[in-house]
Write an enzyme that holds these catalytic residues in place. Sequence first.
Site, PDB file in Angstrom:
ATOM      1  N   LYS A   1       0.832  -1.204   0.000  1.00  0.00           N
ATOM      2  CA  LYS A   1       0.000   0.000   0.000  1.00  0.00           C
ATOM      3  C   LYS A   1       0.872   1.262   0.000  1.00  0.00           C
ATOM      4  CE  LYS A   1      -3.376   2.232   3.039  1.00  0.00           C
ATOM      5  NZ  LYS A   1      -2.550   3.425   3.236  1.00  0.00           N
TER       6      LYS A   1
ATOM      7  N   LYS B   1       7.710   1.221   1.668  1.00  0.00           N
ATOM      8  CA  LYS B   1       8.443   0.433   0.658  1.00  0.00           C
ATOM      9  C   LYS B   1       9.772   1.083   0.297  1.00  0.00           C
ATOM     10  CE  LYS B   1       5.114   0.716  -2.308  1.00  0.00           C
ATOM     11  NZ  LYS B   1       4.140   1.374  -1.439  1.00  0.00           N
TER      12      LYS B   1
ATOM     13  N   LYS C   1       6.165   9.817  -8.361  1.00  0.00           N
ATOM     14  CA  LYS C   1       6.759  10.779  -7.416  1.00  0.00           C
ATOM     15  C   LYS C   1       8.284  10.795  -7.516  1.00  0.00           C
ATOM     16  CE  LYS C   1       5.206   9.624  -3.289  1.00  0.00           C
ATOM     17  NZ  LYS C   1       4.613   8.301  -3.585  1.00  0.00           N
TER      18      LYS C   1
ATOM     19  N   ASP D   1      -0.569  -0.311  -4.962  1.00  0.00           N
ATOM     20  CA  ASP D   1      -1.210  -1.577  -5.293  1.00  0.00           C
ATOM     21  C   ASP D   1      -1.002  -1.893  -6.780  1.00  0.00           C
ATOM     22  OD1 ASP D   1      -2.794  -3.778  -5.032  1.00  0.00           O
ATOM     23  OD2 ASP D   1      -4.447  -2.716  -4.070  1.00  0.00           O
TER      24      ASP D   1
END
Lengths: 252, 349
Positions: free
Chosen positions: A9, A14, A39, A125
């Site tokens: 998510k 991450k 990003k 996701d």
Amino acid sequence: MHKIAFYGKGGIGKSTITSNLAAALSKRLRVMQIGCDPKADSTVNLLDGRKIPTVLDQLREKDRVTLGDIVFEGYGGVICVESGGPTPGIGCAGLGIITAFEKLDELNAYGVYTPDIVLYDVLGDVVCGGFAMPMRKGYADTVYIVTSGEKMALFAASNIARALKTFAKKGYARNGGFILNRRNVKDEEDLTAEAALESESDIVFQVGRSPLVQLAEERNKTVVEAFPDSDAAKEFETLADLIISDFEETVR
Amino acid sequence: MAQLCVYLPPFAPDYSGVCSALFEMNALIMIHDAAGCTGNYTGFDEPRWYGSTKQIYCSGLRKNNAISGDEGVFINRIKKALNDNPRPDFIALVGSPVPMVIGTDFAGFAAEVQSATGIQTFGFAVDGTKYYTDGYYRALKALAECYAEDCPRQSGVVNILGATPLDFSPDEYERMVRAVESGGKTINFSMSGGIAQIRELARAEINLAVSESGLLTARYLEDKFGTPYKAEIPGFLFKRQLAKTNALIIADRVAAHAIRDRLGADAAIGALFPQSAPEPEFAEDIYLPNEAAIIKEVNSTKYDTIIADPLICGLVKDGGKTLIPLGHYAVSGKQGQRQSLALSNLIRK
């Protein structure tokens, strides 16, 4: 060369996990990290806060893009690439990832830089075909799903595990298991273990919550670089051991 | 805007090249599109299609399929199509622009079709943005990677690479074959080759690259098996005599060089496709990447004679130039054939 991808998510950690892992792995291996998020901030803490031009930025601006335009060396010699994406609100981010990956192939990036291990840090996701690109045959061999014990994070994790199962017939990456990035919510380990079981996965590693991680990020560094003797840094060294032994096991 | 075609139709694209290379084989071919690309191939780029029973299908890709990404519906259509020919040697899934835009993974799609049908399946991620030359090469390469064996080279055996109706009429192809066979050679693979001939591609002592498509493929086979190749159209003879010699020849590169050799004149060569091979004799070809470049070149005062497809000849403004229309199916299809001296009129009967 082994390739692994991190999914989970948005905002679950991450990029923090991937870049700390890259820093820890870089002591033993030649590492390449590819951020797959419009990003384009996956590698920022390996580059002292410097935002590098993305593959899609360069494709927009130049007729002929070379590896020198899109590949940059960060902490520990980690080879850093950001795929980038369209202007927010328009275009197609998924197709952007596909295009960026195709460009890296066309320029023979893996052949030129010969990394021992490639880490793909993938946005959120698996919302469309483009975000499944790092799972496709020829890219990641293994996908690790990063989650906390929070409901929405576990929901995303089980979606990703389901996608991996569906894609098995296409020869896509295997599910390496859940990495629990602890947020210290109530019954976190039990809830995550239950979700992992339902997704036919295991929790393969847990990352504890440490204020040093945030402190390092404020200095635009990984905790491995900023506080190398800390428990938090040692945790990422242990994760690096696990990743290496996992792929040695797979190769064997 | 330089890429815009105002007068010329778009040349045959990569998906037509894949299909053209596989047409004679025992294959089920599905173009993954809404119907336009399949129609373009069968209606404009494939003269063998008319009256044939070949299994060229359109997947019938619709907006909802694109949104859902569910490939199950196409797999079921393939299974249904297998009722017509339950035992093709292989299935080919051929891309088009829409699957490219939605990021279809053709390798993954092919793996799923193969698992569902038990039949060897190839996915070709072509998207209509390249030329048929690239599609032909990709098709042959995929088959060679899968089937070709590293068998010993045999004296007197040749492969003819790059012979499809996009570059040659049936008469021209027959003459080519006759010329090779009358020279005492045995042909392994040619336009009519199947999987058995693909298996033995390495048996050839030499590959004859008869077109740009063939050159790309011949170079790959040279890398893979070390087979030498020659860019040559067997039996080719240009009968025309030209009083003036400042000619520009715009055609498939191999055909253009063959014409110049027969002319014995110092003609310039305009190549429609990027140079694929390092042959030094091609180094001075003028690459014409778009219609604007073609218009500029054919109207240059350097030339008094233009040998080119009739549609390209139609771009010449100066009525004093000699125009020799040379139909090129990949450029003008049936229309060009009607309006031109086909290549067959220029080669030895």
